[in-house]
Write an enzyme that holds these catalytic residues in place. Structure first.
Site, mmCIF file in Angstrom:
data_model
loop_
_atom_site.group_PDB
_atom_site.id
_atom_site.type_symbol
_atom_site.label_atom_id
_atom_site.label_comp_id
_atom_site.label_asym_id
_atom_site.label_seq_id
_atom_site.Cartn_x
_atom_site.Cartn_y
_atom_site.Cartn_z
ATOM 1 C CG HIS A 1 73.452 27.007 2.945
ATOM 2 N ND1 HIS A 1 72.359 26.413 2.526
ATOM 3 C CD2 HIS A 1 73.955 26.184 3.911
ATOM 4 C CE1 HIS A 1 72.057 25.544 3.553
ATOM 5 N NE2 HIS A 1 72.926 25.409 4.344
ATOM 6 C CB CYS A 2 71.308 26.702 -2.330
ATOM 7 S SG CYS A 2 70.567 27.891 -1.199
ATOM 8 C CG LEU A 3 73.660 25.594 -6.502
ATOM 9 C CD1 LEU A 3 74.293 26.101 -7.807
ATOM 10 C CD2 LEU A 3 72.564 24.939 -6.708
#
Length: 420
Positions: free
Chosen positions: A261-263
């Site tokens: 999800h983050c990068l």
């Protein structure tokens, strides 16, 4: 505060570990999620994430202090609430509907003296400009005066063997000093170290900075890998040499792209906010997005070159993909670059099989056949592409067929293996 009622909205990769830790700390925990299938699993003691095993979940249920539910009415009477819901991108812009829905659900159950914290990744200003006003509107009470509001960004790294929720320092903030005190007091009971910051905007931006830093540095080594191959230089030897410096350098490794999800998302949140608020471009983020987004294309180009040297085309070639999840030793397939590689190879007509003992079979694309990891599957392959290097796989077995391997993770040691 132990024994108080805690509501965790969202029981996914972020919310479930928070709920488990709160239950273990002695709180009565309501774990709310709108996904009925997910809640049914949790109620049966079956976890779907790497960082919470069935045994830990069953222990929480056995205490009688953990209630997984889809019923918003169970939020009533909470003393502390944490919102851990997704914040995806929609046409390049932040999609805050899940945050807004969670705030509305909690707002009718807010009472004087309670505390509500947002943990979802978002852009600076969300907590004070969107989240808190919805809470105020639904409750008729004032944030900072009648109840407490804060922001404490999640720092969950799925399957990290060292850094878990409880021992990862937790950034905490509040809309006023009183809110910060209450937020910090709560998380001090769940984690080993809390890190207070001046306000929600600083906490929101700190979260985006953490992942933008990773995103940009991964893009740097990804582009370095592309150019090193063209120059005839072994990029992995370069990285090993540079990493011997004890200061001023932090090692990042290239790969087939970025996932989770983050990068792919957090850096775009920051770029979007800068563009919207300041009318300027965050050029480093835009370049990093471009580099990382096109790494699956580079993998396919290298695969095509490899097959061409053996007088084969991608069309009708038997290609075995090793690993479909986005990171090693995890079953998390969110935004996995392996899926992007598979999609591109499928469009070129490759016959695709994949080995991944951790992925949920329901996550596997229809054009990819999930198979076991054995000599027969390997020997019949025209090309084997290592995309995710789970430790549990028998890498020695793969070494026997090294001349057919494109290794994007530098897992194999045979000189016959083709690497980035």
């Amino acid at each position: 505060m132990a024994g108080a009622r805690v509501a965790i909205v969202g029981q996914g990769y972020v919310g479930l570990p928070v709920a488990m830790r709160a239950c273990e700390a002695g709180f009565d925990v309501v774990g709310l999620d709108v996904d009925k299938d997910r809640i049914d699993l949790l109620q049966r003691g079956k976890s779907f994430i790497d960082d919470v095993d069935d045994e830990r979940l069953e222990a929480a249920l056995a205490t009688g202090r953990y209630l997984p539910t889809t019923e918003h009415a169970e939020l009533r009477g909470f003393d502390f609430a944490s919102v851990c819901v997704p914040t995806p991108l929609n046409d390049g812009a932040p999609d805050l509907r899940y945050i807004e829905e969670a705030a509305r659900a909690l707002s009718t159950h807010i009472s004087p003296g309670c505390c509500v914290v947002l943990e979802s990744t978002t852009y600076p200003g969300t907590t004070e400009e969107i989240f808190a006003p919805i809470l105020e509107s639904g409750s008729g009470l004032r944030a900072g005066a009648d109840f407490y509001v804060g922001y404490s960004p999640e720092r969950i790294d799925p399957s990290n063997p060292t850094w878990k929720f409880h021992n990862t320092p937790k950034i905490v903030s509040g809309v006023d000093p009183g809110s910060l005190r209450v937020v910090r007091d709560f998380y001090d009971q769940l984690v080993e170290v809390t890190v207070p910051v001046p306000g929600p905007r600083e906490a929101e931006l700190a979260k985006l900075l953490e992942n933008t830093f990773r995103h940009i540095n991964i893009a740097l080594v990804n582009e370095l890998a592309v150019f090193s191959h063209g120059l005839g230089v072994d990029v992995w030897s370069v990285l090993d040499a540079a990493a011997s410096k004890p200061f001023g350098f932090m090692r990042f490794s290239p790969g087939p792209g970025v996932g989770g999800h983050c990068l792919p998302i957090d850096a775009s949140y920051l770029s979007w906010q800068v563009r919207r608020s300041l009318g300027q471009e965050f050029r480093l983020v835009d370049v990093a997005n471009d580099v990382n987004k096109h790494m699956p294309d580079y993998v396919v180009a290298r695969a095509t070159e490899h097959l061409n040297r053996r007088r084969k085309s991608v069309n009708s070639s038997d290609v075995l993909l090793i690993g479909l999840t986005y990171k090693a030793n995890s079953g998390d397939a969110r935004n996995s670059p392996s899926m992007a590689v598979a999609e591109r190879l499928d469009r070129l007509g490759a016959d695709l099989r994949a080995v991944d003992p951790l992925i949920d079979p329901d996550e596997v694309p229809s054009h990819v056949r999930l198979v076991g990891f054995d000599a027969d599957q390997i020997s019949q392959s025209d090309l084997i592409i290592v995309l995710t290097d789970h430790d549990m796989l028998d890498w020695a077995l793969l070494e026997r067929y090294a001349d057919r391997v494109l290794d994007t993770r530098n897992r194999l040691r045979s000189p016959q293996v083709e690497r980035f």
